[in-house]
Design an enzyme around this catalytic site. Structure first.
Site, mmCIF file in Angstrom:
data_model
loop_
_atom_site.group_PDB
_atom_site.id
_atom_site.type_symbol
_atom_site.label_atom_id
_atom_site.label_comp_id
_atom_site.label_asym_id
_atom_site.label_seq_id
_atom_site.Cartn_x
_atom_site.Cartn_y
_atom_site.Cartn_z
ATOM 1 N N TYR A 142 0.823 -1.206 0.000
ATOM 2 C CA TYR A 142 0.000 0.000 0.000
ATOM 3 C C TYR A 142 0.860 1.260 0.000
ATOM 4 C CZ TYR A 142 -4.597 -2.096 0.830
ATOM 5 O OH TYR A 142 -5.781 -2.763 0.707
ATOM 6 N N LYS A 193 3.576 -15.412 3.327
ATOM 7 C CA LYS A 193 3.832 -16.169 2.095
ATOM 8 C C LYS A 193 5.342 -16.358 2.028
ATOM 9 C CE LYS A 193 2.530 -18.006 -1.805
ATOM 10 N NZ LYS A 193 1.790 -19.270 -1.879
ATOM 11 N N ASP A 225 -2.370 -18.404 1.234
ATOM 12 C CA ASP A 225 -3.301 -19.159 0.379
ATOM 13 C C ASP A 225 -3.992 -20.246 1.203
ATOM 14 O OD1 ASP A 225 -0.781 -20.340 0.596
ATOM 15 O OD2 ASP A 225 -0.695 -21.034 -1.486
ATOM 16 N N ASP A 249 -6.262 -7.120 4.170
ATOM 17 C CA ASP A 249 -7.370 -6.511 3.433
ATOM 18 C C ASP A 249 -8.219 -7.607 2.795
ATOM 19 O OD1 ASP A 249 -8.890 -4.485 2.105
ATOM 20 O OD2 ASP A 249 -7.797 -4.980 0.280
ATOM 21 N N ASP A 253 -12.268 -9.238 4.043
ATOM 22 C CA ASP A 253 -13.482 -9.288 3.205
ATOM 23 C C ASP A 253 -14.003 -10.726 3.177
ATOM 24 O OD1 ASP A 253 -13.383 -6.566 2.488
ATOM 25 O OD2 ASP A 253 -13.996 -7.011 0.421
#
Ligand code: IPM
Ligand code: MN
Length: 359
Positions: A142, A193, A225, A249, A253
């Site tokens: 970001y 990751k 993942d 983020d 969701d």
């Protein structure tokens, strides 16, 4: 207690849900004898239209001078569909996070028993799921070095985002994760990751170094993942997860599908300056002005605000009122039971205020 609140309603459904959030905040303050003052300030598309800046200096000052910021949402389709726009409403939110040093975003993902059927997942899987995602909020892709789409020397258009993290940034957010885990079921999952990304290997390295300081907390590591899969396969596995900005983020969701609606998830952002309390959802422009947006994420953000200041009773009465509204089917359209009466944003807010006043 005296509380100065900066009110940033923003765009889309923001002003409508904010009205209900403020009404609830005032009702609770009155009931428990707190003195609250509000200062409204511009942000998002609204602020671009009025003063050409999505997070104007005046708004920054209002935030800095306040004890807490209550934020609703920013975003407008006229910018979404224009990738060349020089200023974007979301930059206002990002500027606020960065300037206020809000590096820790606390996003609880809970289930409401009466709403488990609203989750696209199986009832028996989601019932009782209750975890907190601690999302790093001022680093990573970001905020790393960027290059907007540009045609290079070979005539190929390219763009770049850099996923930069420094040790202090990683360490402080991991410690926030441990503090939350200690207050909960003492299980921290570090989501990264590290099999691919160097930045993730730094996260894992730092976590492995400091985990020994928290022997009472069980630490595990999960690739993002795999975490995305585990969240829908077995959401009750998680107690506290801590992760970088981008992964947080995306995963939160996904978390809203466990709860059943985006309109139910509040969040708190804390760091070195004034804390901000905001729903995790966006500005839902399609719902604007229709009195159909769910005000509960905003109202639950107010509960988080009180709890941040150690005002537990105040938070609890809001949670009780929200639960009662859901139990009694006082719900906005997206979570109403089939054939049930649909309540508007205003009506749900008013019902909750009334519950608080009369309890
Ligand atoms: C969120 C939002 C923001 C983010 C957008 C609006 C910039 O999606 O708070 O999750 O990506 O952080
Ligand atoms: Mn998001």
């Amino acid at each position: 207690m005296k509380l100065k609140i900066a009110v940033l309603a923003g765009d889309g459904i923001g002003p409508e849900i904010m009205e209900q959030g403020v009404a609830v905040l005032s009702a609770v303050a009155e009931k428990y004898g707190h003195e609250v003052s509000y200062k409204e300030a511009l942000c998002g598309a609204h602020a671009i239209d009025e003063v050409g800046d999505p997070f104007p200096e005046e708004t920054y000052q209002a935030c800095k001078e306040a004890d807490a910021v209550l934020f609703a949402s920013v975003g407008d389709p006229k910018f979404d569909n224009d990738p060349t726009a020089k200023v974007r409403p979301e930059q206002g939110l990002l500027a606020m996070r960065k300037k206020l040093g809000l590096y820790a975003n606390i996003r609880p993902v809970e289930t409401f028993d009466c709403l488990v059927h609203k989750s696209p997942l199986k009832d028996e899987l989601v019932r009782g799921a209750d975890f907190v995602c601690i999302r790093e909020l001022t680093g990573g892709m970001y905020f790393g070095e960027k290059q907007e789409p540009t045609v290079n020397a070979e005539g190929i258009e390219e763009a770049l985002d850099t996923n930069y993290y420094s040790r202090p940034e990683v360490e402080r957010i991991l410690r926030v994760g441990y503090q939350y885990a200690r207050q909960r079921r003492k299980h921290l999952t570090v989501v990264d990751k590290a099999n691919v990304l160097a930045s993730s290997r730094l996260w894992r390295k730092v976590a492995q170094e400091i985990m020994g300081e928290y022997p009472d907390v069980e630490t595990d590591f999960m690739y993002v993942d795999n975490a995305a899969m585990r969240m829908i396969q077995d959401p009750r596995f998680f107690d506290v997860m801590v992760t970088e900005n981008t992964f947080g983020d995306i995963l939160t969701d996904e978390g809203s599908c466990i709860t059943g609606s985006m309109g139910l998830l509040p969040s708190a952002s804390t760091g070195s300056s004034t804390p901000v309390f905001e729903p995790i959802h966006g500005s839902w422009p399609q719902g604007k002005g229709l009195n159909i947006a769910n005000p509960l994420a905003q109202i639950l953000s107010v509960a988080m605000l009180f709890e941040y200041f150690g005002l537990e009773k105040e938070g609890a009465i809001i949670r009780e009122a929200v639960n009662a509204s859901l139990d009694q089917n006082v719900r906005t359209p997206e979570i109403q039971v089939e054939g049930g009466e649909k309540y508007g944003t205003k009506e749900v807010g008013a019902w909750i205020v009334n519950y608080i006043k009369n309890s």
